[in-house]
Design a protein around this motif. Structure first.
Motif, PDB file in Angstrom:
ATOM      1  N   ARG A 134     -10.807  38.920  33.090  1.00  0.00           N
ATOM      2  CA  ARG A 134     -11.404  37.770  33.447  1.00  0.00           C
ATOM      3  C   ARG A 134     -10.469  36.953  34.169  1.00  0.00           C
ATOM      4  NH1 ARG A 134     -13.987  36.069  28.997  1.00  0.00           N
ATOM      5  NH2 ARG A 134     -11.770  33.854  29.265  1.00  0.00           N
ATOM      6  N   ASP A 135     -10.077  36.704  33.852  1.00  0.00           N
ATOM      7  CA  ASP A 135      -9.064  36.297  34.798  1.00  0.00           C
ATOM      8  C   ASP A 135      -7.899  36.590  35.983  1.00  0.00           C
ATOM      9  OD1 ASP A 135      -9.833  33.587  33.009  1.00  0.00           O
ATOM     10  OD2 ASP A 135      -7.281  33.449  32.782  1.00  0.00           O
ATOM     11  N   TYR A 136      -7.826  37.479  35.868  1.00  0.00           N
ATOM     12  CA  TYR A 136      -7.525  38.778  37.001  1.00  0.00           C
ATOM     13  C   TYR A 136      -8.475  38.714  38.329  1.00  0.00           C
ATOM     14  CZ  TYR A 136      -5.475  42.833  39.444  1.00  0.00           C
ATOM     15  OH  TYR A 136      -5.870  43.485  40.514  1.00  0.00           O
ATOM     16  N   ASN A 137     -10.150  39.301  37.588  1.00  0.00           N
ATOM     17  CA  ASN A 137     -11.085  39.665  38.343  1.00  0.00           C
ATOM     18  C   ASN A 137     -10.783  38.126  39.171  1.00  0.00           C
ATOM     19  OD1 ASN A 137     -10.377  42.368  37.283  1.00  0.00           O
ATOM     20  ND2 ASN A 137     -12.429  41.347  35.609  1.00  0.00           N
ATOM     21  N   ALA A 138     -11.373  37.127  38.759  1.00  0.00           N
ATOM     22  CA  ALA A 138     -11.068  35.655  38.808  1.00  0.00           C
ATOM     23  C   ALA A 138      -9.988  35.351  39.504  1.00  0.00           C
ATOM     24  CB  ALA A 138     -11.634  34.284  38.074  1.00  0.00           C
ATOM     25  N   ASN A 139      -8.869  35.733  40.292  1.00  0.00           N
ATOM     26  CA  ASN A 139      -7.991  35.943  41.057  1.00  0.00           C
ATOM     27  C   ASN A 139      -6.713  34.181  40.159  1.00  0.00           C
ATOM     28  OD1 ASN A 139      -8.503  37.218  43.294  1.00  0.00           O
ATOM     29  ND2 ASN A 139     -10.265  36.320  43.887  1.00  0.00           N
ATOM     30  N   VAL A 140      -7.651  34.462  38.838  1.00  0.00           N
ATOM     31  CA  VAL A 140      -6.896  33.297  38.216  1.00  0.00           C
ATOM     32  C   VAL A 140      -5.619  33.887  37.884  1.00  0.00           C
ATOM     33  CG1 VAL A 140      -6.312  31.446  36.045  1.00  0.00           C
ATOM     34  CG2 VAL A 140      -9.000  31.699  37.369  1.00  0.00           C
ATOM     35  N   ILE A 141      -5.237  35.099  37.841  1.00  0.00           N
ATOM     36  CA  ILE A 141      -3.575  35.811  37.588  1.00  0.00           C
ATOM     37  C   ILE A 141      -3.749  36.826  39.127  1.00  0.00           C
ATOM     38  CG2 ILE A 141      -2.884  37.781  36.508  1.00  0.00           C
ATOM     39  CD1 ILE A 141      -4.270  36.899  33.843  1.00  0.00           C
ATOM     40  N   ASP A 142      -2.529  36.596  39.200  1.00  0.00           N
ATOM     41  CA  ASP A 142      -2.183  37.140  40.530  1.00  0.00           C
ATOM     42  C   ASP A 142      -1.774  38.351  40.391  1.00  0.00           C
ATOM     43  OD1 ASP A 142      -2.312  34.971  42.375  1.00  0.00           O
ATOM     44  OD2 ASP A 142      -0.477  34.371  41.607  1.00  0.00           O
ATOM     45  N   CYS A 143      -0.613  38.729  39.243  1.00  0.00           N
ATOM     46  CA  CYS A 143      -0.386  40.148  39.008  1.00  0.00           C
ATOM     47  C   CYS A 143      -0.613  40.977  37.598  1.00  0.00           C
ATOM     48  CB  CYS A 143       0.938  40.520  39.264  1.00  0.00           C
ATOM     49  SG  CYS A 143       2.000  42.418  38.878  1.00  0.00           S
ATOM     50  N   LEU A 144      -1.015  41.635  37.360  1.00  0.00           N
ATOM     51  CA  LEU A 144      -1.498  42.095  35.538  1.00  0.00           C
ATOM     52  C   LEU A 144      -0.728  43.288  35.405  1.00  0.00           C
ATOM     53  CD1 LEU A 144      -3.476  41.123  34.106  1.00  0.00           C
ATOM     54  CD2 LEU A 144      -5.024  43.039  34.427  1.00  0.00           C
ATOM     55  N   LEU A 145       0.397  43.512  34.377  1.00  0.00           N
ATOM     56  CA  LEU A 145       1.065  44.890  33.653  1.00  0.00           C
ATOM     57  C   LEU A 145       0.281  45.030  32.744  1.00  0.00           C
ATOM     58  CD1 LEU A 145       4.614  45.077  33.508  1.00  0.00           C
ATOM     59  CD2 LEU A 145       3.528  45.468  31.091  1.00  0.00           C
ATOM     60  N   ILE A 146       0.044  45.806  32.351  1.00  0.00           N
ATOM     61  CA  ILE A 146      -0.599  46.770  31.524  1.00  0.00           C
ATOM     62  C   ILE A 146       0.045  47.920  30.628  1.00  0.00           C
ATOM     63  CG2 ILE A 146      -3.152  46.012  31.900  1.00  0.00           C
ATOM     64  CD1 ILE A 146      -3.209  48.512  33.354  1.00  0.00           C
ATOM     65  N   ASN A 147      -0.222  48.002  29.508  1.00  0.00           N
ATOM     66  CA  ASN A 147       0.520  49.536  28.841  1.00  0.00           C
ATOM     67  C   ASN A 147      -1.022  50.321  29.101  1.00  0.00           C
ATOM     68  OD1 ASN A 147      -0.561  48.626  26.957  1.00  0.00           O
ATOM     69  ND2 ASN A 147       1.465  48.946  25.292  1.00  0.00           N
ATOM     70  N   GLN A 148      -1.209  52.137  28.337  1.00  0.00           N
ATOM     71  CA  GLN A 148      -2.050  53.213  28.134  1.00  0.00           C
ATOM     72  C   GLN A 148      -3.193  52.740  27.202  1.00  0.00           C
ATOM     73  OE1 GLN A 148      -0.471  56.134  26.970  1.00  0.00           O
ATOM     74  NE2 GLN A 148      -2.597  57.732  26.951  1.00  0.00           N
ATOM     75  N   SER A 149      -3.279  51.781  26.246  1.00  0.00           N
ATOM     76  CA  SER A 149      -3.528  50.902  25.374  1.00  0.00           C
ATOM     77  C   SER A 149      -4.548  50.099  26.183  1.00  0.00           C
ATOM     78  CB  SER A 149      -2.923  50.662  23.193  1.00  0.00           C
ATOM     79  OG  SER A 149      -2.015  49.481  24.027  1.00  0.00           O
ATOM     80  N   GLY A 150      -3.681  49.818  27.024  1.00  0.00           N
ATOM     81  CA  GLY A 150      -4.840  48.074  27.659  1.00  0.00           C
ATOM     82  C   GLY A 150      -5.029  48.380  28.549  1.00  0.00           C
TER      83      GLY A 150
END
Length: 199
Positions: A161-177
């Motif tokens: 939600r924060d990423y989609n709202a531009n509160v978070i600039d960069c996102l790191l995920i793994n396969q489960s995430g």
């Protein structure tokens, strides 16, 4: 681990160009923490400062491959180690070959690539979110060591939600995430509506 610095550089470049990268990786490498021990053999705990050089961990795993257990009977087991000389000529030569390869490589790499990437991105002035199952992470210190800290996890929904709202600039995920979630930053002035993926 080899790709951590190039990935951080690429992500920072994308961020400076107004884009919001999502970095995907297959393995958090958190299990390497289980192989890090204090000189006396005690496992590391939250708050401990440790050697985070990848070579250090690889040497421990290599030495662990020489370990075997001897059944002494009556429920007693003894842990012992093969010496290189006990491996025969071919085994001895292979042991020294592998040992030299480890000692001459991975000198500048840390065993927690996520934390290296996070440090580089946040030091560049951008916010960073992580969607993985890790409960521990490393605060990389300026002297090249790292402090083991508990990772606060606000939850997948909150982070996206924060990423989609531009509160978070960069996102790191793994396969489960990456399962069952959608990352699409909203259009706001100064932010380009584009997401790049780098594995």
């Amino acid at each position: 681990a080899i790709n951590a610095e190039p990935t951080a550089i690429m992500a920072i470049e994308e961020l400076r160009n107004g884009r919001k990268p999502i970095i995907a990786l297959a393995n958090t490498m958190e299990s390497f923490l289980d192989d890090v021990k204090h000189p006396g053999g005690d496992p590391v705990q939250i708050g401990d400062v440790i050697n985070i050089n990848l070579k250090h961990v690889l040497l421990r795993r290599f030495n662990a491959a020489m370990r075997y257990r001897e059944d002494l009977g009556q429920g007693q087991v003894s842990t012992k180690y093969f010496t290189p000389e006990e491996l025969g000529i071919d085994g001895y030569n292979q042991y020294n070959y592998i040992l030299k390869k480890i000692e001459n490589s991975a000198t500048d790499l840390i065993f927690s690539p996520i934390d290296h990437i996070r440090k580089r991105i946040t030091e560049a002035g951008f916010s960073f979110g992580e969607v993985t199952g890790r409960d521990r992470m490393i605060e990389v210190l300026d002297d090249g060591t790292g402090m083991v800290v508990a990772r606060q996890n606000p939850g997948v929904t909150s982070i996206f939600r924060d990423y989609n709202a531009n509160v978070i600039d960069c996102l790191l995920i793994n396969q489960s995430g990456a399962t069952g979630v959608s990352g699409h930053a909203v259009i706001v002035p100064g932010v380009v509506d584009k997401v790049n993926y780098d594995e």
